[in-house]
Design an enzyme around this catalytic site. Sequence first.
Site, PDB file in Angstrom:
ATOM      1  N   ASP A 135      26.531  59.853  50.405  1.00  0.00           N
ATOM      2  CA  ASP A 135      27.732  59.190  50.206  1.00  0.00           C
ATOM      3  C   ASP A 135      28.586  60.034  50.120  1.00  0.00           C
ATOM      4  OD1 ASP A 135      29.149  56.914  50.093  1.00  0.00           O
ATOM      5  OD2 ASP A 135      29.157  56.647  48.034  1.00  0.00           O
ATOM      6  N   SER A 152      33.386  52.586  49.893  1.00  0.00           N
ATOM      7  CA  SER A 152      32.180  52.205  50.450  1.00  0.00           C
ATOM      8  C   SER A 152      31.960  50.675  50.477  1.00  0.00           C
ATOM      9  CB  SER A 152      30.947  52.936  50.014  1.00  0.00           C
ATOM     10  OG  SER A 152      31.062  54.317  49.859  1.00  0.00           O
ATOM     11  N   GLN A 169      27.194  54.071  57.667  1.00  0.00           N
ATOM     12  CA  GLN A 169      27.985  53.354  56.461  1.00  0.00           C
ATOM     13  C   GLN A 169      29.281  53.004  57.071  1.00  0.00           C
ATOM     14  OE1 GLN A 169      30.584  55.426  53.395  1.00  0.00           O
ATOM     15  NE2 GLN A 169      28.574  55.093  52.392  1.00  0.00           N
TER      16      GLN A 169
END
Length: 312
Positions: free
Chosen positions: A230, A254, A304
């Site tokens: 991430d 996110s 993502q």
Amino acid sequence: MTEAARAAAADPAGTRLPGDVPLDVNGMPHGQPVLDSLVALLDLERIEENIFRGVSPASSPVRVFGGQVAGQALVAAGRTVPPERRVHSLHAYFIRPGDPSIPIVYEVDRTRDGRSFTTRRVVAVQRGKAIFSLSASFQVDEGGIDHAEPMPEVPDPETLPTFGEQIGPLIDKLGRAQPRPIDVRYVTEPPWVSRENGPREARSQVWMRADGVLPDDDLLHVCIAAFASDMTLLDAVLARHGVYWGLDNVNGASLDHAMWFHRRFRADEWLLYDCASPSASGARGLATGRFFSRDGQLVATVVQEGLLRVGD
């Protein structure tokens, strides 16, 4: 909870690191002591059979880092699964911003235990409300067909400048002056540099590894990779538009995160993280990432979607 975890809970920022902890060019701690703090952060306290509790570093920004809550949730799921079953995929949603000043409670639902596969669902809770949900699937080792895309040709990580060397001139403005347990080396031009030349290809490539030595624990290596995944993934989206966090009017978070683990790897050995963005629209940007081991094996795939609001 282990002694290391208790120490991290008492001092999650690692502010009482040993006096001989190595410092980068900007004077920030890195190396084994900082990595040990991350490992301790992932060592959750078991409250009940299916309930765990985790903490955040005191140096966290205003909300919990997405990679942290993903890594902790995967630890919680994995601790309810026999060790011979390895995680092969996870799918997660970020529901609410996490508050780093209070603990996070992870509630595990033992959804299914089959002959080959095990499924777990985890909900992370703060103040009685869900902030994050994760579903993970585990599988016994099996043989079968095998193929993979080749790794792109890139320079060796040792030939590239460290993150600290590259970020140095902007460290105060970007707020990156904090311990970093992951060693990151940009192959492509860092987005805070490339933005000076305007939009470029929607791509980001970095070498990364845990900055020290990790125990021989498959689940821990996967959770460290989930944490690291991430960190730079949305760089590919921002590069396409010539903007970057802290330097331009960009706000984001996110929204969801998925990973598939194809082959075993060590997170304390160099992994190439090859990221690209196929699309951005509706204040959302989609990014895909591929992790390759140093010897060219495709070991994991990441997808993502992030909320990205870019103003004038």
